[in-house]
Design a protein around this motif. Structure first.
Motif, PDB file in Angstrom:
ATOM      1  N   THR A  29       0.607  -1.083  -0.207  1.00  0.00           N
ATOM      2  CA  THR A  29      -0.049  -0.019   0.021  1.00  0.00           C
ATOM      3  C   THR A  29       0.929   1.087   0.057  1.00  0.00           C
ATOM      4  N   LEU A  30       0.294   2.404  -0.308  1.00  0.00           N
ATOM      5  CA  LEU A  30       0.948   3.556  -0.448  1.00  0.00           C
ATOM      6  C   LEU A  30       1.574   3.949   1.127  1.00  0.00           C
ATOM      7  N   ALA A  31       0.955   3.656   2.300  1.00  0.00           N
ATOM      8  CA  ALA A  31       1.387   3.788   3.467  1.00  0.00           C
ATOM      9  C   ALA A  31       2.380   2.939   3.869  1.00  0.00           C
ATOM     10  N   GLN A  32       2.537   1.606   3.373  1.00  0.00           N
ATOM     11  CA  GLN A  32       3.466   0.685   3.546  1.00  0.00           C
ATOM     12  C   GLN A  32       4.662   1.054   2.886  1.00  0.00           C
ATOM     13  N   ILE A  48      20.973  -2.845   6.396  1.00  0.00           N
ATOM     14  CA  ILE A  48      19.558  -2.734   6.710  1.00  0.00           C
ATOM     15  C   ILE A  48      19.102  -4.320   6.578  1.00  0.00           C
ATOM     16  N   CYS A  49      18.420  -4.673   7.455  1.00  0.00           N
ATOM     17  CA  CYS A  49      18.005  -5.970   7.527  1.00  0.00           C
ATOM     18  C   CYS A  49      16.722  -6.188   6.911  1.00  0.00           C
ATOM     19  N   LEU A  50      16.476  -7.229   6.234  1.00  0.00           N
ATOM     20  CA  LEU A  50      15.193  -7.336   5.405  1.00  0.00           C
ATOM     21  C   LEU A  50      14.092  -7.619   6.430  1.00  0.00           C
ATOM     22  N   ALA A  51      14.429  -8.294   7.470  1.00  0.00           N
ATOM     23  CA  ALA A  51      13.412  -8.498   8.776  1.00  0.00           C
ATOM     24  C   ALA A  51      12.848  -7.146   9.069  1.00  0.00           C
ATOM     25  N   ASP A  52      13.827  -6.227   9.320  1.00  0.00           N
ATOM     26  CA  ASP A  52      13.175  -5.192   9.892  1.00  0.00           C
ATOM     27  C   ASP A  52      12.454  -4.251   8.868  1.00  0.00           C
ATOM     28  N   LEU A  53      12.676  -4.294   7.477  1.00  0.00           N
ATOM     29  CA  LEU A  53      11.866  -3.637   6.548  1.00  0.00           C
ATOM     30  C   LEU A  53      10.618  -4.453   6.239  1.00  0.00           C
ATOM     31  N   ALA A  54      10.422  -5.606   6.515  1.00  0.00           N
ATOM     32  CA  ALA A  54       9.307  -6.456   6.535  1.00  0.00           C
ATOM     33  C   ALA A  54       8.524  -6.053   7.713  1.00  0.00           C
ATOM     34  N   GLY A  58       4.586  -4.533   8.010  1.00  0.00           N
ATOM     35  CA  GLY A  58       3.880  -5.460   8.597  1.00  0.00           C
ATOM     36  C   GLY A  58       3.456  -6.965   7.835  1.00  0.00           C
ATOM     37  N   LEU A  59       4.735  -7.201   7.127  1.00  0.00           N
ATOM     38  CA  LEU A  59       4.419  -8.503   6.565  1.00  0.00           C
ATOM     39  C   LEU A  59       5.653  -9.389   6.619  1.00  0.00           C
ATOM     40  N   SER A  60       5.380 -10.706   6.208  1.00  0.00           N
ATOM     41  CA  SER A  60       6.446 -11.779   6.371  1.00  0.00           C
ATOM     42  C   SER A  60       7.643 -11.292   5.370  1.00  0.00           C
ATOM     43  N   ARG A  61       8.845 -11.848   5.643  1.00  0.00           N
ATOM     44  CA  ARG A  61       9.859 -11.430   4.809  1.00  0.00           C
ATOM     45  C   ARG A  61       9.489 -11.921   3.174  1.00  0.00           C
TER      46      ARG A  61
END
Length: 134
Positions: A29-32, A48-54, A58-61
């Motif tokens: 979404t635009l907010a994401q 930058i950790c992919l898990a932190d971005l996910a 609010g999504l799984s990696r």
């Protein structure tokens, strides 16, 4: 009857309470997108950790990687790298900092590592880039 259906359709499409345009199915979404890009900007030059971005989205990696690429056209890692290189170019042209200072500020372990990454990205060394575009 047709007029009622048409009025209903017009209200649903253009009237009050309509939903904003939705991202492509499966995308962010635009907010994401805003949250993830802000996170990348705040942590540019860091690992930058992919898990932190996910988590920001609010999504799984796995789902995050697919959604990010669908929405932004690049993988999260590639997007962050391109943004870092763009920032390097801006700093080379917009400041009198040395290449070593810029490399350090952008989180590179050495100016040689920075110069190698920069050359792969632009085809020229940071010094050549500054001389050619400055």
């Amino acid at each position: 009857r047709i007029a009622t259906m048409l009025a209903g359709h017009l209200m649903a499409t253009f009237g009050e309470g309509t939903r904003p345009p939705q991202p492509p199915k499966g995308g962010l979404t635009l907010a994401q997108q805003r949250r993830v890009i802000a996170y990348i900007e705040e942590h540019i030059g860091e690992d930058i950790c992919l898990a932190d971005l996910a988590a920001e989205a609010g999504l799984s990696r796995h789902y995050f990687c697919r959604a990010f690429k669908q929405s932004l056209g690049e993988t999260p890692c590639r997007y962050a790298h391109l943004r870092l290189m763009r920032l390097a170019q801006e700093q080379l042209l917009g400041s009198r900092k040395t290449v070593t200072e810029i490399a350090h500020e952008l989180g590179f372990s050495s100016s040689n590592h920075f110069a190698s990454a920069f050359r792969r990205h632009t085809g020229m060394s940071p010094t050549e880039f500054r001389r050619h575009h400055g």
